[in-house]
Design a protein around this motif. Structure first.
Motif, short mmCIF file in Angstrom:
data_model
loop_
_atom_site.label_atom_id
_atom_site.label_comp_id
_atom_site.label_asym_id
_atom_site.label_seq_id
_atom_site.Cartn_x
_atom_site.Cartn_y
_atom_site.Cartn_z
N CYS A 1 -0.14 3.27 3.89
CA CYS A 1 0.39 2.67 5.16
C CYS A 1 1.46 1.20 4.96
O CYS A 1 2.17 0.94 6.17
N CYS B 1 -7.24 1.85 3.36
CA CYS B 1 -6.84 3.21 2.97
C CYS B 1 -7.56 3.68 1.63
O CYS B 1 -7.79 4.83 1.74
N CYS C 1 -4.32 -0.10 0.11
CA CYS C 1 -5.13 -1.05 0.73
C CYS C 1 -6.58 -0.77 0.65
O CYS C 1 -7.08 0.34 0.57
N CYS D 1 0.82 -0.94 0.07
CA CYS D 1 0.00 -0.02 0.11
C CYS D 1 0.82 1.24 -0.02
O CYS D 1 1.81 1.46 0.86
ZN LIG Z 1 -3.04 1.19 3.52
#
Ligand SMILES: [Zn+2]
Length: 155
Positions: free
Chosen positions: A6, A28, A25, A3
């Protein structure tokens, strides 16, 4: 694939977040607008295929035809050249031509190719090497390369 926000690994979505397209992801992605799923690259599979293909091609062996001496003499005579003139024509020593024509010397692949072009005949034959009776019977297991070879042979 990780991601962009994050750093978590897993399934990613191309998502527009505050005007920027990011691969993030699912967690997010909820902060923006999902555009599409990000597909896993399949480069690895394709590369394996290429390797196998190259391996099979390398199995081809080139051999000079067994009646090369006869063919060379016959075609030289058809050109109306004696051994000396013919030697000059192809930039070889007269002794080389003599040996080629009495069969005591096999032409190198380079020389054979040169003669093929000059005469318009075939002096080099390609063989596909087969390991059908070796290796596979020992282990009892067939590799992908073996299966491709057998397929080729059956054609
Ligand atoms: Zn993420």
């Amino acid at each position: 694939m990780r991601c962009d926000l994050c750093g978590n690994e897993g399934k990613l979505y191309k998502t527009k977040i505050e005007g920027t397209e990011l691969n993030v992801c699912s967690g997010c992605a909820s902060h923006g607008m999902v555009l599409e799923e990000v597909k896993e690259p399949v480069i690895e599979e394709r590369m394996t295929g290429v390797e196998i293909k190259e391996e099979v091609e390398e199995e081809a062996i080139e051999l000079i035809v067994s009646d090369f001496s006869e063919k060379i003499r016959k075609n030289r005579e058809e050109l109306g050249l004696n051994q000396e003139d013919f030697a000059k024509r192809i930039s070889e020593k007269e002794s080389v031509i003599h040996k080629l024509e009495n069969g005591s010397l096999e032409p190198s692949l380079d020389l054979a190719r040169k003669l093929e072009r000059l005469f318009g005949i075939k002096l080099v034959e390609e063989y596909k090497e087969s390991h059908e009776n070796t290796g596979t019977t020992e282990t009892g297991a067939m590799t992908i390369a073996d299966m491709i070879k057998i397929k080729k042979k059956a054609r």
